[in-house]
Design an enzyme around this catalytic site. Structure first.
Site, PDB file in Angstrom:
ATOM      1  N   GLY A  80      -5.134  -5.996   5.529  1.00 39.91           N
ATOM      2  CA  GLY A  80      -6.249  -5.096   5.727  1.00 39.91           C
ATOM      3  C   GLY A  80      -7.405  -5.650   6.509  1.00 39.91           C
ATOM      4  N   THR A 102      -1.175   0.339   6.367  1.00 30.05           N
ATOM      5  CA  THR A 102      -0.632  -0.592   5.392  1.00 30.05           C
ATOM      6  C   THR A 102      -0.390  -1.938   6.057  1.00 30.05           C
ATOM      7  OG1 THR A 102       1.295  -1.132   4.022  1.00 30.05           O
ATOM      8  CG2 THR A 102       1.659   0.411   5.827  1.00 30.05           C
ATOM      9  N   ARG A 154     -12.250  -8.909  -3.690  1.00 27.48           N
ATOM     10  CA  ARG A 154     -11.811  -8.671  -2.318  1.00 27.48           C
ATOM     11  C   ARG A 154     -11.554  -7.192  -2.092  1.00 27.48           C
ATOM     12  NH1 ARG A 154      -7.073  -6.201   0.197  1.00 27.48           N
ATOM     13  NH2 ARG A 154      -6.905  -7.070   2.306  1.00 27.48           N
ATOM     14  N   VAL A 155     -12.020  -6.672  -0.970  1.00 26.89           N
ATOM     15  CA  VAL A 155     -11.784  -5.290  -0.582  1.00 26.89           C
ATOM     16  C   VAL A 155     -11.169  -5.290   0.807  1.00 26.89           C
ATOM     17  CG1 VAL A 155     -12.829  -3.059  -0.053  1.00 26.89           C
ATOM     18  CG2 VAL A 155     -13.660  -4.398  -2.005  1.00 26.89           C
ATOM     19  N   THR A 215       0.852  -1.187   0.000  1.00 25.39           N
ATOM     20  CA  THR A 215       0.000   0.000   0.000  1.00 25.39           C
ATOM     21  C   THR A 215       0.891   1.240   0.000  1.00 25.39           C
ATOM     22  OG1 THR A 215      -1.594  -1.213   1.385  1.00 25.39           O
ATOM     23  CG2 THR A 215      -1.907   1.142   1.240  1.00 25.39           C
TER      24      THR A 215
END
Length: 289
Positions: free
Chosen positions: A211, A208, A186-187, A158
């Site tokens: 998640g 980061t 995927r989120v 990230t």
């Protein structure tokens, strides 16, 4: 008084050389210092910094993305303006160069906070945002050899930035290609205000790591609420990472408060990050000494 802190992901491993990333992060901070000295807003600077990180191809975000298990590039981003609590976000966006620009457009040009998937792509097209003509040629697949794992686990990458501008406003922005080998659709935490990104009038944060764990502890908002309750920024940031570690997750975060204090705790091997302090000093670090 101005200050800034940014990150390029918490997947760093000691056996890799990060000279290119260190140089680039310093260049980003120097460019953003110039903008802050010129009076640019925290939100504008946070957005511009993340665009530079996305476009570099050095981090697992923007140009540095890797595909999901189905071979598609699904990118996430969000940003938040601390002075107004406005936020914008896109998730699983395909086909466009800068997800953070799309997130900013969602915030400023719609009544919504988040658009996802095909809806996000249609909106980006309607807003004439820059498309990617050839995904194979564009994406660099950054982060190979970092602390990223095979499918079924949660490797990560990230970028993000937190900014305090000369008017005392805070802002944060975060962008990612998500975990390596992720399932289609995927989120993670990056596009979710309160989880991966947060800014209010007291603190800003960009996260980061794995998640799923940052979502479960509302990492960004939890940090800010701790600061609002009187906890020092460094202590609040470390407490959030400790909670994530206790659940079995790894990663890190960057944070900045209204007094210009910065924090960058992580429980992974390393975290690529750089900063500008109120006295004008610039620093870059990947690993603890």
């Amino acid at each position: 008084m101005t200050a800034l802190i940014l990150h390029g992901g918490a997947g760093a491993r000691r056996e890799r050389n990060y000279d290119a990333e260190v140089l680039h992060m310093r260049q980003v901070v120097e460019a953003m210092k110039t903008r802050l000295d010129a009076g640019d807003s925290a939100l504008d600077v946070a957005t511009a910094a993340v665009v530079m990180l996305e476009d570099s191809g050095l981090y697992v975000a923007g140009k540095g993305a890797s595909p999901n298990l189905a071979g598609a590039y699904e990118l996430d981003a969000s940003l938040m303006d601390g002075s107004t609590r406005r936020a914008g976000s896109v998730a699983a966006l395909q086909g466009f160069r800068n997800p953070v620009v799309a997130a900013r457009a969602v915030m400023e040009r719609t009544p919504h906070v988040m658009l996802v998937g095909e809806g996000a792509a249609l909106f980006a097209h309607d807003q004439r945002l820059e498309p990617i003509a050839d995904e194979t040629a564009w994406y660099t697949g950054a982060g190979q050899g970092e602390d990223n794992h095979p499918p079924g686990t949660l490797g990560h990458g990230t970028v993000g930035c937190c900014v305090l501008d000369g008017q005392g406003r805070l802002a944060a922005a975060t962008s990612t290609a998500g975990v390596f080998g992720k399932m289609p659709g995927r989120v993670g935490d990056t596009p979710i205000p309160a989880a991966g990104t947060w800014a209010d009038d007291k603190a800003a944060a960009s996260c980061t790591g794995q998640g799923e764990y940052f979502i479960r502890v509302a990492a960004g908002a939890q940090l800010a609420w701790r600061v609002a309750a009187g906890q020092p920024l460094a202590q609040a940031a470390q407490a959030v990472i400790d909670e994530i570690g206790a659940l079995g997750g790894d990663g890190g975060l960057i944070a900045l408060d209204a007094a210009g204090n910065i924090a960058a705790p992580f429980n992974s091997q390393g975290m690529k990050h750089a900063w500008l302090t109120p006295d004008g000093a610039i620093g870059v670090q990947v690993f603890r000494d």
